[in-house]
Motif scaffolding. Structure first.
Motif, PDB file in Angstrom:
ATOM      1  N   GLY A 297      19.295  16.354   1.578  1.00 55.75           N
ATOM      2  CA  GLY A 297      18.343  17.192   0.368  1.00 55.75           C
ATOM      3  C   GLY A 297      19.789  18.491   0.164  1.00 55.75           C
ATOM      4  O   GLY A 297      20.174  18.587  -0.705  1.00 55.75           O
ATOM      5  N   GLY A 298      19.381  19.432   0.956  1.00 52.49           N
ATOM      6  CA  GLY A 298      20.462  20.647   0.991  1.00 52.49           C
ATOM      7  C   GLY A 298      19.570  21.786   0.524  1.00 52.49           C
ATOM      8  O   GLY A 298      18.522  21.729  -0.057  1.00 52.49           O
TER       9      GLY A 298
ATOM     10  N   MET B  34       5.666  16.355   6.283  1.00 55.50           N
ATOM     11  CA  MET B  34       6.257  15.095   6.808  1.00 55.50           C
ATOM     12  C   MET B  34       7.073  15.488   7.844  1.00 55.50           C
ATOM     13  O   MET B  34       7.643  16.559   7.866  1.00 55.50           O
TER      14      MET B  34
ATOM     15  N   ASN C  92      11.288  22.883   3.600  1.00 51.24           N
ATOM     16  CA  ASN C  92      11.973  22.202   4.531  1.00 51.24           C
ATOM     17  C   ASN C  92      12.622  23.075   5.566  1.00 51.24           C
ATOM     18  O   ASN C  92      13.784  23.744   5.127  1.00 51.24           O
TER      19      ASN C  92
ATOM     20  N   ASP D 256      11.951  24.847  -0.742  1.00 50.75           N
ATOM     21  CA  ASP D 256      11.468  23.536  -0.971  1.00 50.75           C
ATOM     22  C   ASP D 256      10.598  23.095   0.241  1.00 50.75           C
ATOM     23  O   ASP D 256      10.526  22.069   0.267  1.00 50.75           O
TER      24      ASP D 256
ATOM     25  N   VAL E  12       9.095  18.953   6.791  1.00 49.73           N
ATOM     26  CA  VAL E  12       9.026  19.652   5.348  1.00 49.73           C
ATOM     27  C   VAL E  12       7.503  19.836   5.223  1.00 49.73           C
ATOM     28  O   VAL E  12       6.509  18.878   5.687  1.00 49.73           O
ATOM     29  N   VAL E  13       7.298  20.933   4.708  1.00 51.60           N
ATOM     30  CA  VAL E  13       5.712  21.143   4.318  1.00 51.60           C
ATOM     31  C   VAL E  13       5.699  21.347   2.665  1.00 51.60           C
ATOM     32  O   VAL E  13       6.883  21.961   2.173  1.00 51.60           O
ATOM     33  N   PRO E  14       4.468  21.406   2.369  1.00 54.90           N
ATOM     34  CA  PRO E  14       4.478  21.964   0.858  1.00 54.90           C
ATOM     35  C   PRO E  14       4.774  23.337   0.864  1.00 54.90           C
ATOM     36  O   PRO E  14       4.511  24.202   1.515  1.00 54.90           O
ATOM     37  N   LYS E  15       5.607  23.510  -0.375  1.00 49.45           N
ATOM     38  CA  LYS E  15       6.079  24.778  -0.154  1.00 49.45           C
ATOM     39  C   LYS E  15       5.388  26.168  -0.053  1.00 49.45           C
ATOM     40  O   LYS E  15       5.722  27.139   0.571  1.00 49.45           O
TER      41      LYS E  15
ATOM     42  N   SER F 270      10.163  14.579   8.686  1.00 52.61           N
ATOM     43  CA  SER F 270      11.689  14.910   8.269  1.00 52.61           C
ATOM     44  C   SER F 270      11.850  15.165   6.725  1.00 52.61           C
ATOM     45  O   SER F 270      11.309  14.495   5.903  1.00 52.61           O
ATOM     46  N   GLY F 271      12.393  16.232   6.558  1.00 54.49           N
ATOM     47  CA  GLY F 271      12.731  16.489   5.035  1.00 54.49           C
ATOM     48  C   GLY F 271      14.270  16.003   4.594  1.00 54.49           C
ATOM     49  O   GLY F 271      14.305  15.576   3.588  1.00 54.49           O
ATOM     50  N   GLU F 272      15.156  15.956   5.632  1.00 50.78           N
ATOM     51  CA  GLU F 272      16.350  15.280   5.330  1.00 50.78           C
ATOM     52  C   GLU F 272      17.355  15.069   6.318  1.00 50.78           C
ATOM     53  O   GLU F 272      18.125  14.339   5.960  1.00 50.78           O
TER      54      GLU F 272
ATOM     55  N   VAL G 280       5.060  17.135  -0.678  1.00 52.69           N
ATOM     56  CA  VAL G 280       6.442  17.575  -0.284  1.00 52.69           C
ATOM     57  C   VAL G 280       7.373  17.417  -1.275  1.00 52.69           C
ATOM     58  O   VAL G 280       7.440  16.357  -1.967  1.00 52.69           O
ATOM     59  N   ALA G 281       8.522  18.334  -1.324  1.00 53.10           N
ATOM     60  CA  ALA G 281       9.643  18.338  -2.365  1.00 53.10           C
ATOM     61  C   ALA G 281      10.644  17.420  -1.818  1.00 53.10           C
ATOM     62  O   ALA G 281      11.626  17.216  -2.312  1.00 53.10           O
ATOM     63  N   LYS G 282      10.722  17.109  -0.320  1.00 48.34           N
ATOM     64  CA  LYS G 282      12.029  16.633   0.291  1.00 48.34           C
ATOM     65  C   LYS G 282      11.255  15.676   1.204  1.00 48.34           C
ATOM     66  O   LYS G 282       9.980  15.717   1.942  1.00 48.34           O
ATOM     67  N   ASN G 283      11.865  14.341   1.468  1.00 45.28           N
ATOM     68  CA  ASN G 283      11.081  13.538   2.475  1.00 45.28           C
ATOM     69  C   ASN G 283      12.319  12.444   2.867  1.00 45.28           C
ATOM     70  O   ASN G 283      12.922  11.597   1.972  1.00 45.28           O
ATOM     71  N   SER G 284      12.441  12.477   4.119  1.00 41.93           N
ATOM     72  CA  SER G 284      13.319  11.539   4.867  1.00 41.93           C
ATOM     73  C   SER G 284      12.708  10.966   5.988  1.00 41.93           C
ATOM     74  O   SER G 284      13.283  10.853   7.039  1.00 41.93           O
ATOM     75  N   SER G 285      11.401  10.351   5.901  1.00 40.16           N
ATOM     76  CA  SER G 285      10.470   9.967   6.934  1.00 40.16           C
ATOM     77  C   SER G 285      10.325   8.511   6.744  1.00 40.16           C
ATOM     78  O   SER G 285       9.152   8.061   6.199  1.00 40.16           O
TER      79      SER G 285
ATOM     80  N   HIS H 156      15.252  26.108   4.148  1.00 38.98           N
ATOM     81  CA  HIS H 156      15.158  25.767   2.653  1.00 38.98           C
ATOM     82  C   HIS H 156      13.450  26.314   2.219  1.00 38.98           C
ATOM     83  O   HIS H 156      12.894  25.553   1.986  1.00 38.98           O
TER      84      HIS H 156
ATOM     85  N   ASN I 277       2.447  25.135  -5.583  1.00 40.70           N
ATOM     86  CA  ASN I 277       3.457  23.710  -5.234  1.00 40.70           C
ATOM     87  C   ASN I 277       4.056  22.956  -6.674  1.00 40.70           C
ATOM     88  O   ASN I 277       4.497  22.123  -6.374  1.00 40.70           O
TER      89      ASN I 277
END
Lengths: 463, 463
Positions: free
Chosen positions: B152-153, B417, B381, B379, B347-350, B419-421, A185-190, B376, A107
């Motif tokens: 994010g994207g 988490m 997500n 990352d 989103v989870v750890p990659k 939501s990632g984005e 996590v690399a992204k987070n919108s929570s 994605h 990670n």
């Protein structure tokens, strides 16, 4: 308003913390009464070297119940009084929480305790082929401290600041609750971004007891180049040209001859060149030496065309040592050159850095004060020092107030901010208010109350 | 609790907003009653196409005085009900605030109004040699919307998310006060980070009316590669290997044959290859073609050794179009393949992405629901879709609840988490509470109250 720590409190704290980690009254060393700059002094009633999150949680719960103020402290290298226990109470020192807990190669994260030193982290991950890009000048600062001030450093031009590398935090709230913000996590919108609210809050909202940091693979090559200029004007005017050239630079630092001479005196070591008034230090990094070569050839041409006298590679071990040791010693060297100093850490849009440095010279002339500066030309963050040089207290107070007024006013005029990376602490509160206005300060005060209704965490700081 | 908008309110609003920009009652198109997913429906009492910060400020001041709820909306492309006026009231639509105000080449920033579309911004800056790295799939979303959900994207693997590119915001608070958070500065340690608190707050704290975004010089080359695999298991197991290889990848997307077939049907266009069950799409970018070549040769070797059948370059205009159009159409295509769907954006750890995708297949089997996904991989997500496929309402409700319960539980177990984005909006509130717990929700609720004591801004969302 606050309760003073008494024997009963110490007895309670000793019930779950071994006595050799608790220091009360005169047992507290004077080292803990001030920070690196020493602008304000005060001792905590009791100093505790904590070992883990659970201990911090128990201390916080008790402190909230009893209304005892609490200040968290790492290495105490700050410059704005943030790590000083102005109201006494408990100082939680994180120096024993100095373990690197996990390197997660899948990670690209490293999990650390807050007392891990920046240099310890950098060495550890680089040995394993990874890279922690934030690079504040003070390598003996703790990661907890770096996060609490959102420290930036030299490589921010390319890589950003501490905030950009904090993925997750474990924090203890004033009521003792332990919360995890973010994660691997690399992204987070929570929900609302509590993690970024804590980053840069200087220990006023909660206490950080663990951090998950983002790493990147270590760039294979890193090359630095030192460029002398006849005048500081010519040196700093190169900065917007470098940025507009779209060159991929990792760091753009500026340094003046007088600062370099102070560092030579302080270290007793020679700088590679002291024939010119001003120097720009550039760093390039990447995985392709060929690309770096193309990049620095283009950049060196541009600099020579625009007034650089020469371009030396900082390549041999000896030269690297002499340049980087000097750069690392600037703060200490200026400090040693005067009986007392104060500092200012403004950040301006990078297009205005040349104008701003010129302005510091005007202020020095106008106020009749020595004002050396150095810093991160590539990201607009300057470190400016006001030197007392033996003048009497009254004159010094008058002159520093006058100089700070002018410096902060000009920073605002340029669209800049009070602090790029040193924070607000105790010393810059008045200037923060002027910067962001009463409505934002009011929002911040109310947010402080949400986290810390009794106001026990690092009182009298930031807002 | 809230006041309904009446003729008197409309008369007041018309006193400073021209009538052709105010739509009341039946004049409000049904398009504004739902978002892209359409999971929840409600119409505002009045829809206003605002032109500037001053209008937003006047509306907010009035709405606070009268306790009228207000929802800001860009293109309405969200998927969680965030842009739906659940409590009626005023909808502030930013579509006319679609101006790019300034490109600052010396500071590498672009200043935009919130209604600027992502594709408009990307085209504008790329034509001038700059690059705005965040690249959410929905190019018709507004920048205001992107900031409000911290979108994010695909390029987050290398470049990070929207948050990482927001330098400054102009916002209108519920009481009508206009505040500037951050600025053009590259570093900032000046008080609590209100800017990052607003980013991702889904229009519940204040209304964004201007944004200063960070740009980077446009990478000269970008190359994509499509790798087919015999099974999804084999495809996704390559992801941790790619990350551990320290390859510099811009994007790592995964796609399954059934999703590709849906996109072919939806677009009426052929995908370059449909012989295998699963595909990985990789993107590399940079300024040295030689370095990119070295990078993709190494990566392709690794993939072929680990089960990839082949590696096609997505290089001709035709092939680029067919691959990227398909990728851009996945959401629409899955939507068109069923009568109703719901989604999940965990989103989870990659390192856990392969296990998590396998788990979605188990859930599909267990709950007896079609659950296509794409997203994605690089990352962590995922975009996961639950398809109704004609089943009766009661069964659908039961099955989606069961599936969401399992999916979110597993995400938490993996350290992921909610939501990632895509954000929390209306649809994911219950899962956010489960994720972060009551203490963090309580902090968020109190922070909401600090900004919006009357609770008029986008009520019933996020918390």
């Amino acid at each position: 308003m606050f309760k003073k720590v008494n024997q009963q409190d110490i007895d309670y704290l000793s019930s779950f913390i071994s006595k050799d980690r608790i220091f009360a009254g005169d047992e507290v060393s004077n080292d803990f009464a001030h920070d690196e700059l020493g602008g304000v002094e005060a001792k905590p009633d009791v100093l505790i070297n904590v070992l883990n999150t659970e201990e911090v949680s128990k201390i916080m719960k008790y402190a909230t119940d009893k209304k005892i103020p609490v200040v968290a402290r790492g290495s105490g290298t700050d410059l704005v009084g943030a790590a000083v226990a102005l109201k006494g109470g408990i100082m939680i020192c994180t120096k024993l929480m100095n373990h690197i807990l996990e390197l997660d190669e899948e990670n690209l994260t490293v999990t650390v305790e807050p007392g891990v030193l920046l240099m310890q982290l950098q060495n550890y991950v680089e040995e394993k082929g990874f890279f922690y890009p934030p690079d504040p000048g003070e390598k003996t600062a703790t990661i907890g401290g770096n996060i609490s001030t959102n420290a930036g450093g030299m490589r921010a031009v390319k890589y950003g600041v501490t905030r950009d590398y904090v993925r997750g935090l474990t924090v203890v709230l004033p009521d003792g609750r332990v919360e995890k913000l973010g994660g691997k996590v690399a992204k987070n919108s929570s929900g609302y971004d509590l993690k970024d609210l804590v980053i840069g809050s200087e220990g006023t909202l909660c206490i950080i007891t663990e951090a998950i940091l983002k790493l990147i693979p270590k760039p294979e090559y890193s090359v630095s180049m030192l460029l002398p200029f006849e005048t500081m004007e010519k040196a700093i005017e190169i900065v917007p040209k470098l940025i507009c050239s779209k060159a991929s630079l990792t760091a753009i630092e500026y340094m003046s001859l007088d600062t370099i001479m102070s560092a030579e005196d302080f270290l007793g070591k020679k700088f590679p060149d002291t024939n010119y008034e001003a120097y720009i230090l550039l760093t390039f990094d990447g995985n392709s030496m060929k690309q770096i070569e193309e990049e620095y050839t283009k950049v060196a041409d541009l600099c020579i065309k625009n007034g650089a006298i020469d371009g030396y590679f900082v390549d041999t071990d000896e030269r690297k040592k002499s340049v980087w040791n000097a750069r690392g010693a600037f703060l200490e060297a200026i400090k040693a050159s005067t009986d007392l100093m104060d500092e200012c850490d403004v950040v301006v849009p990078k297009s205005r850095i040349a104008d701003y440095i010129k302005f510091t010279h005007e202020v020095a002339k106008k106020v009749e004060l020595r004002i050396p500066s150095f810093g991160h030309a590539g990201d607009g963050n300057l470190h400016i020092y006001l030197c007392k040089d033996g003048m009497d207290e009254k004159t010094w107070d008058k002159k520093t107030r006058q100089a700070f007024f002018l410096l902060y006013e000009k920073a605002r005029e340029f669209g800049g901010m009070v602090s790029g990376e040193h924070g607000i602490g105790y010393a810059k509160k008045e200037y923060l208010l002027k910067q962001v206005g009463d409505r934002q300060i009011d929002l911040m005060r109310q947010i402080k109350k949400v986290f810390d209704p009794e106001g026990i965490l690092n009182p009298d700081k930031v807002i």
